[in-house]
Design a protein around this motif. Sequence first.
Motif, mmCIF file in Angstrom:
data_model
loop_
_atom_site.group_PDB
_atom_site.id
_atom_site.type_symbol
_atom_site.label_atom_id
_atom_site.label_comp_id
_atom_site.label_asym_id
_atom_site.label_seq_id
_atom_site.Cartn_x
_atom_site.Cartn_y
_atom_site.Cartn_z
ATOM 1 N N UNK A 134 0.829 -1.210 0.000
ATOM 2 C CA UNK A 134 0.000 0.000 0.000
ATOM 3 C C UNK A 134 0.862 1.259 0.000
ATOM 4 N N UNK A 135 1.930 1.243 0.792
ATOM 5 C CA UNK A 135 2.789 2.425 0.881
ATOM 6 C C UNK A 135 3.564 2.653 -0.410
ATOM 7 N N UNK A 136 3.956 1.577 -1.072
ATOM 8 C CA UNK A 136 4.650 1.733 -2.350
ATOM 9 C C UNK A 136 3.723 2.316 -3.409
ATOM 10 N N UNK A 137 2.466 1.856 -3.425
ATOM 11 C CA UNK A 137 1.495 2.432 -4.366
ATOM 12 C C UNK A 137 1.248 3.896 -4.028
ATOM 13 N N UNK A 138 1.095 4.190 -2.733
ATOM 14 C CA UNK A 138 0.889 5.580 -2.318
ATOM 15 C C UNK A 138 2.082 6.450 -2.716
ATOM 16 N N UNK A 139 3.298 5.938 -2.484
ATOM 17 C CA UNK A 139 4.497 6.702 -2.833
ATOM 18 C C UNK A 139 4.570 6.932 -4.344
ATOM 19 N N UNK A 140 4.249 5.899 -5.116
ATOM 20 C CA UNK A 140 4.279 6.053 -6.580
ATOM 21 C C UNK A 140 3.297 7.133 -7.025
ATOM 22 N N UNK A 190 -4.744 9.967 -9.375
ATOM 23 C CA UNK A 190 -3.558 9.623 -8.581
ATOM 24 C C UNK A 190 -3.725 10.077 -7.133
ATOM 25 N N UNK A 191 -4.259 11.271 -6.923
ATOM 26 C CA UNK A 191 -4.455 11.781 -5.564
ATOM 27 C C UNK A 191 -5.452 10.924 -4.799
ATOM 28 N N UNK A 192 -6.530 10.502 -5.496
ATOM 29 C CA UNK A 192 -7.537 9.662 -4.855
ATOM 30 C C UNK A 192 -6.968 8.294 -4.489
ATOM 31 N N UNK A 193 -6.199 7.702 -5.401
ATOM 32 C CA UNK A 193 -5.580 6.398 -5.111
ATOM 33 C C UNK A 193 -4.611 6.524 -3.941
ATOM 34 N N UNK A 194 -3.818 7.609 -3.942
ATOM 35 C CA UNK A 194 -2.877 7.827 -2.838
ATOM 36 C C UNK A 194 -3.622 7.979 -1.518
ATOM 37 N N UNK A 195 -4.753 8.705 -1.534
ATOM 38 C CA UNK A 195 -5.534 8.894 -0.312
ATOM 39 C C UNK A 195 -6.120 7.572 0.177
ATOM 40 N N UNK A 196 -6.661 6.780 -0.755
ATOM 41 C CA UNK A 196 -7.224 5.484 -0.378
ATOM 42 C C UNK A 196 -6.151 4.553 0.181
ATOM 43 N N UNK A 197 -4.981 4.559 -0.441
ATOM 44 C CA UNK A 197 -3.871 3.736 0.063
ATOM 45 C C UNK A 197 -3.433 4.202 1.446
ATOM 46 N N UNK A 198 -3.394 5.529 1.636
ATOM 47 C CA UNK A 198 -3.005 6.069 2.944
ATOM 48 C C UNK A 198 -4.010 5.653 4.016
ATOM 49 N N UNK A 199 -5.303 5.728 3.682
ATOM 50 C CA UNK A 199 -6.334 5.322 4.640
ATOM 51 C C UNK A 199 -6.231 3.829 4.940
ATOM 52 N N UNK A 219 11.361 5.784 3.267
ATOM 53 C CA UNK A 219 12.337 5.334 2.254
ATOM 54 C C UNK A 219 11.732 5.238 0.857
ATOM 55 N N UNK A 220 10.472 4.774 0.772
ATOM 56 C CA UNK A 220 9.828 4.696 -0.548
ATOM 57 C C UNK A 220 9.775 6.081 -1.190
ATOM 58 N N UNK A 221 9.367 7.073 -0.413
ATOM 59 C CA UNK A 221 9.284 8.430 -0.927
ATOM 60 C C UNK A 221 10.666 9.001 -1.196
ATOM 61 N N UNK A 222 11.584 8.799 -0.251
ATOM 62 C CA UNK A 222 12.917 9.378 -0.391
ATOM 63 C C UNK A 222 13.664 8.850 -1.593
ATOM 64 N N UNK A 223 13.701 7.522 -1.738
ATOM 65 C CA UNK A 223 14.414 6.917 -2.868
ATOM 66 C C UNK A 223 13.744 7.312 -4.180
ATOM 67 N N UNK A 224 12.404 7.250 -4.204
ATOM 68 C CA UNK A 224 11.695 7.628 -5.421
ATOM 69 C C UNK A 224 11.933 9.071 -5.807
ATOM 70 N N UNK A 225 11.934 9.965 -4.813
ATOM 71 C CA UNK A 225 12.168 11.381 -5.100
ATOM 72 C C UNK A 225 13.589 11.615 -5.601
ATOM 73 N N UNK A 226 14.567 10.901 -5.028
ATOM 74 C CA UNK A 226 15.952 11.035 -5.494
ATOM 75 C C UNK A 226 16.058 10.595 -6.950
ATOM 76 N N UNK A 227 15.399 9.478 -7.285
ATOM 77 C CA UNK A 227 15.415 9.007 -8.676
ATOM 78 C C UNK A 227 14.799 10.057 -9.594
#
Length: 753
Positions: A20-26, A221-230, A297-305
Amino acid sequence: MKIFRFLRHHKANLALALALLMVQAYCELTLPSVMSEIVDTGISRGGIEDVVPDRITAADLGDVELLLTSKEADRVEELYSGPDADGVRIFEGDRRDRDEINGFLGEAEMIAFMLERGVPVDSVVEDGREAEALKAVVGDTLTIDAIKALAGAHAGSSDSAAFDPSAIRDGLHRALGSDGGAVVTSQAIEFVKFAYERAGVDLAGVQTDFLVREGARMLTYALIAALCAIAAAYNASRTAALIARDLRHDVYERVLSFSPAEMGRFSEASLITRATNDIQQVQMVLVMCMRMVLFAPCMGVGAVVKVIGFGSTGLQWIILAGLAVIMVVIGVLMGLTMPRFRRMQDLVDRNNLIAREIITGVMPIRAFGRGDSERERYDEANRELTATYIFTNRAMSFMMPVLMMLMNIISIAIVWFGGHAVDAGGMQVGDLMAYMNYTMQVIMSFMIITMVAVMLPRADIASERIMEVISTESSIVDPAHTLEGPQGHMTADGSSLDWSGVLSFDDVSFTYPNAEAPTLEHVSFTVRPGQTLGIIGSTGSGKTTLVQMIPRLYDASAGTITVDGVDVRRMSLHELRSLIGYVPQKGMLFSGDIEGNIAYGDPDMPHADVERAARIAQASEFIDAKPDGYGSAIAQGGSNVSGGQRQRLSIARALAIDPKILVFDDSFSALDYKTDAALRAGLSHELRRTSVVIVAQRIATIMHADQILVLDDGSVVGQGTHEELLRSCEAYREIAMSQLSSEELGLDEGEAR
């Protein structure tokens, strides 16, 4: 890892959280890219996505083809349909075809757009003689019409000096330099806009369609991220709550198995703190670990990429410098707060211990006028705990504004230096905005991990304290192989008979762990059903320790204790304790009602058995006097009944299970002489098939026992009946004479002396 080890039985939940967190981060990492497209394409370019027009007039396409090589022009011709009635040609290729011609077609469109306004000859022709020759024909300014005229004049010519319009692109490449790509695209888009107008395309509709499409994509994307976060928050909270529930169960299950030796290792206040505050700390950090520690880490690594994907922007040094400063701030704060966090749990234990002592001992505190000193003792512990809390909280509150200030400084630096790049044509506005977002996500990831890391030391200590309880093995455990029935009492078919309750001590000695001298030495006696053994002795002589060995609260250091000839260490604890009714010194009642407390050993006990036990324990009189009778409420610890009533209810609870062995550990101390005598009479009349052991301080309680054991400093100094001990045991006679007169004891004047 000490915290994550609690997730070993919840691997599916951990995998779900990570997914869920990887999908949210993506999704969240995609949002800045979509925003960049909306700004750069939807707003700046009017919704035109690339330089390959879907519709273009034949005249405009011919102008562009003038600036292409013959091979490039042929390829373009293949991808566009023939002109319709309005002279409009339509692109018929796919995405790969667009990518193939996008580069050279864009350059040609840019030049065509510039030529419509005129381009100095010197800027596109490097060779001086060629430039002069061209000026002689077209003048100082080169236009699209001049290019057409030159192309017509040299059509079919094999002269090597003939002018090649496609060579203009090489000159423009040299003039634009390294930033030419952005300039080419922006100018080519302008050409496409004019081409669309001439082809009858609604530009406003193109822009609206693009903005609606990309806006819907961004919203999705925002809705999917919100649903994954919830879903991730729900999964983390539920998993942490389940782990906390299991930990509380494991802690209480372990504590219930502890013997008094293990209970002595942990104070009551410490066990309560470990089962509540410590588990709550672990639960809270587990939620944060499954949300923030995995997400950062998912967000950090993805943002660095993503940041690296922008290529050489010249802004990377800003991120590196910001992260270096953040790490310094974090290091200083962690060095200051870590020792305080490790100290905090010990201070919580101490605070709870003192508070518990004061609350439970409020009566003697008032009686001896020690309220002020106890208040000061608690205030001292409270002040130390408060000072530690304040210091750590101040350090934490200092960290947040510092990190926020650093984030703002980094944002300003990116805008400042990125603005120059936009002005120079090296970046677009949308790219700059996306770059800033990705940079903030990298820094926020470090901040999240930092905030959680500050909380980890306390949770680490809490987890160690919890595991210390759970990993502590009781010294009293079931044997590997248990006996199901009394030795020598088997039926013809081999099944065991019921226990009769013959209790024997054979040369029993006991020494507490780490004690220098034994507490009990060489104790031997036998109590048969229908008999009563009285135990008396001075304070500290080992009476309570002796009777606590009967239900195996302690194991004998030497000698054997048997029930019906079976060593109690070879019996299961459940079976052994089901045979014994034990009444401790302090009558402990549980919140509920009177009937529930008496039937504590068997919740399904018939009411008639409850009444019988209450009658024998001399408790029925005061129970019947209550308005609700056996349904009368009992407060926690039995605080709403008197000491004598509490003691009688405790005795009734032991009698109700109809035990084979009944043990009273100084359980008549709160009873008056009349109730004491009536209770003993009831026991002798009703319990003719029960072995009774009575520890008492009063001679009157045990003087009619079949056998009396006199203890002094752990040793048996007298054993026999009341009359025998009066004659043979000096210690017993001294105790008896201090409580009863010679006439009451049946002694003449000479025997009394």
